[in-house]
Scaffold this motif. Structure first.
Motif, PDB file in Angstrom:
ATOM      1  N   ARG A 184       0.677  -1.339   0.374  1.00 11.39           N
ATOM      2  CA  ARG A 184       0.000  -0.052   0.092  1.00 11.39           C
ATOM      3  C   ARG A 184       0.772   1.408  -0.086  1.00 11.39           C
ATOM      4  O   ARG A 184       0.273   1.803  -0.752  1.00 11.39           O
ATOM      5  CB  ARG A 184      -0.915  -0.644   0.623  1.00 11.39           C
ATOM      6  CG  ARG A 184      -1.786   1.005   1.264  1.00 11.39           C
ATOM      7  CD  ARG A 184      -3.167   1.144   2.531  1.00 11.39           C
ATOM      8  NE  ARG A 184      -1.746   1.696   3.404  1.00 11.39           N
ATOM      9  CZ  ARG A 184      -1.487   0.887   4.514  1.00 11.39           C
ATOM     10  NH1 ARG A 184      -2.160  -0.553   4.551  1.00 11.39           N
ATOM     11  NH2 ARG A 184      -1.129   1.070   5.874  1.00 11.39           N
TER      12      ARG A 184
ATOM     13  N   ILE B 269       0.635   4.339  -2.787  1.00 13.56           N
ATOM     14  CA  ILE B 269       0.265   5.424  -2.163  1.00 13.56           C
ATOM     15  C   ILE B 269       1.193   6.835  -2.991  1.00 13.56           C
ATOM     16  O   ILE B 269       1.364   7.531  -3.804  1.00 13.56           O
ATOM     17  CB  ILE B 269       0.471   5.974  -0.772  1.00 13.56           C
ATOM     18  CG1 ILE B 269      -1.322   5.612  -0.242  1.00 13.56           C
ATOM     19  CG2 ILE B 269       0.355   7.353  -0.887  1.00 13.56           C
ATOM     20  CD1 ILE B 269      -0.815   5.068   1.006  1.00 13.56           C
TER      21      ILE B 269
ATOM     22  N   SER C 218     -13.287   5.671  -0.068  1.00 13.07           N
ATOM     23  CA  SER C 218     -12.956   6.422   0.603  1.00 13.07           C
ATOM     24  C   SER C 218     -11.541   7.087  -0.966  1.00 13.07           C
ATOM     25  O   SER C 218     -10.764   7.753  -1.273  1.00 13.07           O
ATOM     26  CB  SER C 218     -11.323   5.593   0.793  1.00 13.07           C
ATOM     27  OG  SER C 218     -11.456   5.611   2.084  1.00 13.07           O
ATOM     28  N   THR C 219     -12.054   7.428  -1.806  1.00 17.02           N
ATOM     29  CA  THR C 219     -11.475   7.999  -3.191  1.00 17.02           C
ATOM     30  C   THR C 219     -12.243   8.783  -3.428  1.00 17.02           C
ATOM     31  O   THR C 219     -12.643  10.103  -3.261  1.00 17.02           O
ATOM     32  CB  THR C 219     -10.968   6.937  -4.624  1.00 17.02           C
ATOM     33  OG1 THR C 219     -10.611   6.165  -4.115  1.00 17.02           O
ATOM     34  CG2 THR C 219     -10.727   7.504  -5.862  1.00 17.02           C
TER      35      THR C 219
ATOM     36  N   ASP D 215     -15.864   9.197   1.208  1.00 19.24           N
ATOM     37  CA  ASP D 215     -15.316   8.596   2.657  1.00 19.24           C
ATOM     38  C   ASP D 215     -16.459   7.442   3.040  1.00 19.24           C
ATOM     39  O   ASP D 215     -17.509   8.081   3.443  1.00 19.24           O
ATOM     40  CB  ASP D 215     -15.378  10.482   3.115  1.00 19.24           C
ATOM     41  CG  ASP D 215     -14.844   9.805   4.301  1.00 19.24           C
ATOM     42  OD1 ASP D 215     -14.758   8.901   4.839  1.00 19.24           O
ATOM     43  OD2 ASP D 215     -14.885  10.795   5.073  1.00 19.24           O
TER      44      ASP D 215
ATOM     45  N   SER E 183     -15.160   6.019   6.502  1.00 23.57           N
ATOM     46  CA  SER E 183     -14.692   5.824   7.488  1.00 23.57           C
ATOM     47  C   SER E 183     -15.673   5.953   8.286  1.00 23.57           C
ATOM     48  O   SER E 183     -15.691   5.390   9.054  1.00 23.57           O
ATOM     49  CB  SER E 183     -13.660   7.401   7.854  1.00 23.57           C
ATOM     50  OG  SER E 183     -14.843   8.923   7.550  1.00 23.57           O
TER      51      SER E 183
ATOM     52  N   ARG F 299      -8.795   5.405   9.202  1.00 26.76           N
ATOM     53  CA  ARG F 299      -7.576   5.346   8.933  1.00 26.76           C
ATOM     54  C   ARG F 299      -8.056   5.182   7.386  1.00 26.76           C
ATOM     55  O   ARG F 299      -9.189   4.823   6.891  1.00 26.76           O
ATOM     56  CB  ARG F 299      -6.332   5.650   9.312  1.00 26.76           C
ATOM     57  CG  ARG F 299      -5.923   6.019  10.521  1.00 26.76           C
ATOM     58  CD  ARG F 299      -5.683   7.886  10.325  1.00 26.76           C
ATOM     59  NE  ARG F 299      -5.019   7.959  11.324  1.00 26.76           N
ATOM     60  CZ  ARG F 299      -6.167   8.859  11.533  1.00 26.76           C
ATOM     61  NH1 ARG F 299      -7.415   9.396  11.530  1.00 26.76           N
ATOM     62  NH2 ARG F 299      -5.748   9.367  13.051  1.00 26.76           N
ATOM     63  N   TYR F 300      -7.435   5.196   6.422  1.00 25.32           N
ATOM     64  CA  TYR F 300      -7.573   4.716   5.116  1.00 25.32           C
ATOM     65  C   TYR F 300      -7.736   3.552   5.044  1.00 25.32           C
ATOM     66  O   TYR F 300      -8.991   2.651   4.017  1.00 25.32           O
ATOM     67  CB  TYR F 300      -6.040   4.871   4.087  1.00 25.32           C
ATOM     68  CG  TYR F 300      -5.922   4.261   2.587  1.00 25.32           C
ATOM     69  CD1 TYR F 300      -7.023   4.405   1.348  1.00 25.32           C
ATOM     70  CD2 TYR F 300      -5.292   3.300   2.848  1.00 25.32           C
ATOM     71  CE1 TYR F 300      -6.998   3.960   0.601  1.00 25.32           C
ATOM     72  CE2 TYR F 300      -6.023   3.074   1.673  1.00 25.32           C
ATOM     73  CZ  TYR F 300      -6.665   3.327   0.305  1.00 25.32           C
ATOM     74  OH  TYR F 300      -6.194   2.829  -0.681  1.00 25.32           O
ATOM     75  N   SER F 301      -7.437   2.298   5.894  1.00 25.78           N
ATOM     76  CA  SER F 301      -7.847   0.951   6.172  1.00 25.78           C
ATOM     77  C   SER F 301      -7.272   0.449   7.434  1.00 25.78           C
ATOM     78  O   SER F 301      -7.186   1.239   8.499  1.00 25.78           O
ATOM     79  CB  SER F 301      -5.917  -0.007   5.002  1.00 25.78           C
ATOM     80  OG  SER F 301      -4.897  -0.159   6.564  1.00 25.78           O
TER      81      SER F 301
ATOM     82  N   ASP G 164      -4.144   0.545   9.150  1.00 31.08           N
ATOM     83  CA  ASP G 164      -3.593   1.931   9.455  1.00 31.08           C
ATOM     84  C   ASP G 164      -4.054   2.194  11.167  1.00 31.08           C
ATOM     85  O   ASP G 164      -3.135   2.512  11.802  1.00 31.08           O
ATOM     86  CB  ASP G 164      -3.906   2.840   8.507  1.00 31.08           C
ATOM     87  CG  ASP G 164      -3.321   2.941   7.388  1.00 31.08           C
ATOM     88  OD1 ASP G 164      -2.301   2.268   7.398  1.00 31.08           O
ATOM     89  OD2 ASP G 164      -3.666   3.044   6.382  1.00 31.08           O
TER      90      ASP G 164
END
Length: 112
Positions: A4, A8, A47-48, A51, A53, A88-90, A93
């Protein structure tokens, strides 16, 4: 290094709002069509463009609160008190931010 991290580093992030990014995508599509060629656009929604989250937080909170997962007491304890803004992103994370080992259950068996 996680795959990942490499992804990034190679990704082009835009410091503009989603509508502007979509306008940029449309402009590139028009450029390709003018050649003529076939444009291909792939959207990764989570998440692109959206959102997710809050949704991820609610799913994780449900997992934390489920009585069947109390056998993972250390992980559940480390995640108690997690707030939506800490997502977070994943999940990886999130685990890292909470110093939870990822090479054991439940991460290895459930979330990887």
């Amino acid at each position: 290094m996680y795959a990942r991290d490499e992804w990034i580093k190679k990704t082009e992030f835009h410091a503009v709002a989603s509508p502007k990014v979509l306008e940029m995508v449309l402009a590139r599509v028009k450029e390709v069509l003018a050649k003529p060629a076939l444009p291909i656009v792939v959207f990764d929604l989570d998440s692109t463009l959206f959102d997710v989250s809050k949704r991820s937080y609610e799913i994780l909170k449900e997992w934390i609160d489920h009585p069947d997962h109390q056998s993972y007491r250390e992980t559940v304890s480390a995640l108690k008190g997690l707030q939506p803004g800490e997502m977070r992103y994943s999940l990886q994370d999130v685990w890292e931010s909470r110093n939870i080992p990822m090479n054991q259950a439940p991460f290895e068996g459930h979330f990887k």
